[in-house]
Design a protein around this motif. Sequence first.
Motif, PDB file in Angstrom:
ATOM      1  N   GLN A  92     -25.770 -42.638  27.890  1.00  0.00           N
ATOM      2  CA  GLN A  92     -26.945 -42.528  28.763  1.00  0.00           C
ATOM      3  C   GLN A  92     -26.595 -41.766  30.038  1.00  0.00           C
ATOM      4  OE1 GLN A  92     -30.310 -43.442  28.625  1.00  0.00           O
ATOM      5  NE2 GLN A  92     -29.802 -43.488  26.442  1.00  0.00           N
ATOM      6  N   ALA A  93     -25.403 -42.003  30.567  1.00  0.00           N
ATOM      7  CA  ALA A  93     -24.970 -41.284  31.765  1.00  0.00           C
ATOM      8  C   ALA A  93     -24.843 -39.798  31.467  1.00  0.00           C
ATOM      9  CB  ALA A  93     -23.644 -41.844  32.273  1.00  0.00           C
ATOM     10  N   ALA A  99     -29.874 -33.929  31.946  1.00  0.00           N
ATOM     11  CA  ALA A  99     -31.294 -33.785  32.244  1.00  0.00           C
ATOM     12  C   ALA A  99     -31.550 -33.450  33.708  1.00  0.00           C
ATOM     13  CB  ALA A  99     -32.034 -35.072  31.870  1.00  0.00           C
ATOM     14  N   ALA A 100     -30.770 -34.017  34.611  1.00  0.00           N
ATOM     15  CA  ALA A 100     -31.102 -33.916  36.031  1.00  0.00           C
ATOM     16  C   ALA A 100     -30.094 -33.144  36.872  1.00  0.00           C
ATOM     17  CB  ALA A 100     -31.265 -35.317  36.611  1.00  0.00           C
ATOM     18  N   TYR A 102     -29.246 -30.032  37.278  1.00  0.00           N
ATOM     19  CA  TYR A 102     -29.750 -28.837  37.957  1.00  0.00           C
ATOM     20  C   TYR A 102     -30.675 -29.224  39.107  1.00  0.00           C
ATOM     21  CZ  TYR A 102     -32.213 -24.499  38.841  1.00  0.00           C
ATOM     22  OH  TYR A 102     -32.767 -23.412  39.450  1.00  0.00           O
ATOM     23  N   PHE A 103     -31.593 -30.144  38.850  1.00  0.00           N
ATOM     24  CA  PHE A 103     -32.588 -30.530  39.854  1.00  0.00           C
ATOM     25  C   PHE A 103     -31.979 -31.358  40.982  1.00  0.00           C
ATOM     26  CE2 PHE A 103     -34.844 -30.053  35.806  1.00  0.00           C
ATOM     27  CZ  PHE A 103     -35.656 -28.987  36.140  1.00  0.00           C
ATOM     28  N   GLU A 104     -30.931 -32.107  40.670  1.00  0.00           N
ATOM     29  CA  GLU A 104     -30.281 -32.946  41.675  1.00  0.00           C
ATOM     30  C   GLU A 104     -29.201 -32.189  42.443  1.00  0.00           C
ATOM     31  OE1 GLU A 104     -30.950 -36.234  42.348  1.00  0.00           O
ATOM     32  OE2 GLU A 104     -32.607 -36.216  40.930  1.00  0.00           O
ATOM     33  N   GLY A 105     -28.842 -31.010  41.960  1.00  0.00           N
ATOM     34  CA  GLY A 105     -27.806 -30.222  42.634  1.00  0.00           C
ATOM     35  C   GLY A 105     -26.409 -30.777  42.418  1.00  0.00           C
ATOM     36  N   VAL A 106     -26.186 -31.370  41.241  1.00  0.00           N
ATOM     37  CA  VAL A 106     -24.877 -31.942  40.918  1.00  0.00           C
ATOM     38  C   VAL A 106     -24.185 -30.995  39.939  1.00  0.00           C
ATOM     39  CG1 VAL A 106     -23.676 -33.947  39.997  1.00  0.00           C
ATOM     40  CG2 VAL A 106     -25.824 -34.255  41.205  1.00  0.00           C
ATOM     41  N   PRO A 107     -23.093 -30.332  40.349  1.00  0.00           N
ATOM     42  CA  PRO A 107     -22.495 -29.298  39.512  1.00  0.00           C
ATOM     43  C   PRO A 107     -21.661 -29.810  38.336  1.00  0.00           C
ATOM     44  CG  PRO A 107     -21.282 -29.493  41.553  1.00  0.00           C
ATOM     45  CD  PRO A 107     -22.453 -30.417  41.663  1.00  0.00           C
ATOM     46  N   THR A 108     -21.081 -31.013  38.453  1.00  0.00           N
ATOM     47  CA  THR A 108     -20.186 -31.502  37.396  1.00  0.00           C
ATOM     48  C   THR A 108     -20.483 -32.963  37.075  1.00  0.00           C
ATOM     49  OG1 THR A 108     -18.499 -32.274  38.941  1.00  0.00           O
ATOM     50  CG2 THR A 108     -18.312 -29.981  38.177  1.00  0.00           C
ATOM     51  N   ALA A 110     -18.223 -35.198  36.811  1.00  0.00           N
ATOM     52  CA  ALA A 110     -17.376 -35.979  37.723  1.00  0.00           C
ATOM     53  C   ALA A 110     -18.111 -36.250  39.032  1.00  0.00           C
ATOM     54  CB  ALA A 110     -16.063 -35.243  37.992  1.00  0.00           C
ATOM     55  N   GLN A 111     -18.812 -35.250  39.555  1.00  0.00           N
ATOM     56  CA  GLN A 111     -19.586 -35.440  40.779  1.00  0.00           C
ATOM     57  C   GLN A 111     -20.732 -36.418  40.547  1.00  0.00           C
ATOM     58  OE1 GLN A 111     -18.883 -33.976  43.878  1.00  0.00           O
ATOM     59  NE2 GLN A 111     -20.335 -35.508  44.537  1.00  0.00           N
ATOM     60  N   PHE A 112     -21.357 -36.350  39.379  1.00  0.00           N
ATOM     61  CA  PHE A 112     -22.438 -37.263  39.025  1.00  0.00           C
ATOM     62  C   PHE A 112     -21.936 -38.708  39.018  1.00  0.00           C
ATOM     63  CE2 PHE A 112     -24.953 -39.473  35.745  1.00  0.00           C
ATOM     64  CZ  PHE A 112     -26.237 -39.268  36.229  1.00  0.00           C
ATOM     65  N   VAL A 113     -20.781 -38.939  38.382  1.00  0.00           N
ATOM     66  CA  VAL A 113     -20.199 -40.286  38.325  1.00  0.00           C
ATOM     67  C   VAL A 113     -19.781 -40.734  39.721  1.00  0.00           C
ATOM     68  CG1 VAL A 113     -18.258 -41.630  37.417  1.00  0.00           C
ATOM     69  CG2 VAL A 113     -19.488 -40.051  35.927  1.00  0.00           C
ATOM     70  N   GLU A 114     -19.206 -39.829  40.510  1.00  0.00           N
ATOM     71  CA  GLU A 114     -18.809 -40.177  41.872  1.00  0.00           C
ATOM     72  C   GLU A 114     -20.016 -40.611  42.699  1.00  0.00           C
ATOM     73  OE1 GLU A 114     -16.865 -38.030  45.797  1.00  0.00           O
ATOM     74  OE2 GLU A 114     -16.358 -37.246  43.808  1.00  0.00           O
ATOM     75  N   ASN A 115     -21.135 -39.897  42.558  1.00  0.00           N
ATOM     76  CA  ASN A 115     -22.349 -40.275  43.276  1.00  0.00           C
ATOM     77  C   ASN A 115     -22.848 -41.651  42.842  1.00  0.00           C
ATOM     78  OD1 ASN A 115     -22.271 -37.849  44.605  1.00  0.00           O
ATOM     79  ND2 ASN A 115     -23.871 -36.880  43.387  1.00  0.00           N
ATOM     80  N   ALA A 116     -22.782 -41.930  41.536  1.00  0.00           N
ATOM     81  CA  ALA A 116     -23.219 -43.239  41.036  1.00  0.00           C
ATOM     82  C   ALA A 116     -22.346 -44.353  41.606  1.00  0.00           C
ATOM     83  CB  ALA A 116     -23.179 -43.250  39.506  1.00  0.00           C
ATOM     84  N   ILE A 117     -21.043 -44.147  41.636  1.00  0.00           N
ATOM     85  CA  ILE A 117     -20.134 -45.154  42.193  1.00  0.00           C
ATOM     86  C   ILE A 117     -20.392 -45.319  43.685  1.00  0.00           C
ATOM     87  CG2 ILE A 117     -17.709 -45.661  42.696  1.00  0.00           C
ATOM     88  CD1 ILE A 117     -17.026 -44.338  39.997  1.00  0.00           C
ATOM     89  N   ARG A 118     -20.625 -44.211  44.385  1.00  0.00           N
ATOM     90  CA  ARG A 118     -20.900 -44.274  45.822  1.00  0.00           C
ATOM     91  C   ARG A 118     -22.167 -45.093  46.094  1.00  0.00           C
ATOM     92  NH1 ARG A 118     -20.435 -39.215  47.113  1.00  0.00           N
ATOM     93  NH2 ARG A 118     -18.359 -39.445  47.944  1.00  0.00           N
ATOM     94  N   HIS A 119     -23.230 -44.880  45.301  1.00  0.00           N
ATOM     95  CA  HIS A 119     -24.474 -45.634  45.481  1.00  0.00           C
ATOM     96  C   HIS A 119     -24.257 -47.124  45.205  1.00  0.00           C
ATOM     97  CE1 HIS A 119     -27.024 -42.286  46.393  1.00  0.00           C
ATOM     98  NE2 HIS A 119     -26.691 -41.650  45.280  1.00  0.00           N
TER      99      HIS A 119
END
Length: 151
Positions: A92-93, A99-100, A102-108, A110-119
């Motif tokens: 799911q991740a 899916a998101a 491009y729209f969220e401005g997350v290039p990788t 790893a950055q997506f997972v880092e943002n999830a952990i940060r939240h």
Amino acid sequence: MNQPAPDRSITGLQRRRPGAAGLIRGQRSEPQHAARAEAAAVTRQLESDEGAWPAMTSAKAQSDAQRPRRNAAIKASKGQVNVEIATDVRDQARAAFRAAAYFEGVPTFAQFVENAIRHENERVQREHNSGLPFEPISENLPAGRPVGGSR
């Protein structure tokens, strides 16, 4: 005793044509050569003089010149995290990232997972530490059974 030298030339072969790389190089216009030389000069200046930034002609040139330096600083401040999570959560991740991203401005991813952990860190800090950040722990966490219950 005075015999003529034998003819040792190779006959029957066609003259070689230049390779594709040589043809392409030969077709380049002068502005491309100048741009490449300017980029090399900027790179040399950045590598030799840490504090000085040359005048850039465009925002793209400036971002390109800053990229190697920024990536080196990021790599130095990052660490690797290996965890096992449920396959459906992982999938799911991955789907959410695709899916998101491009729209969220997350290039990788790893950055997506880092943002999830940060939240999640921010949520836990708000709920359990009066919104204050926890003291960082750099050593490895103990392996074995989960803390406080089952998986």
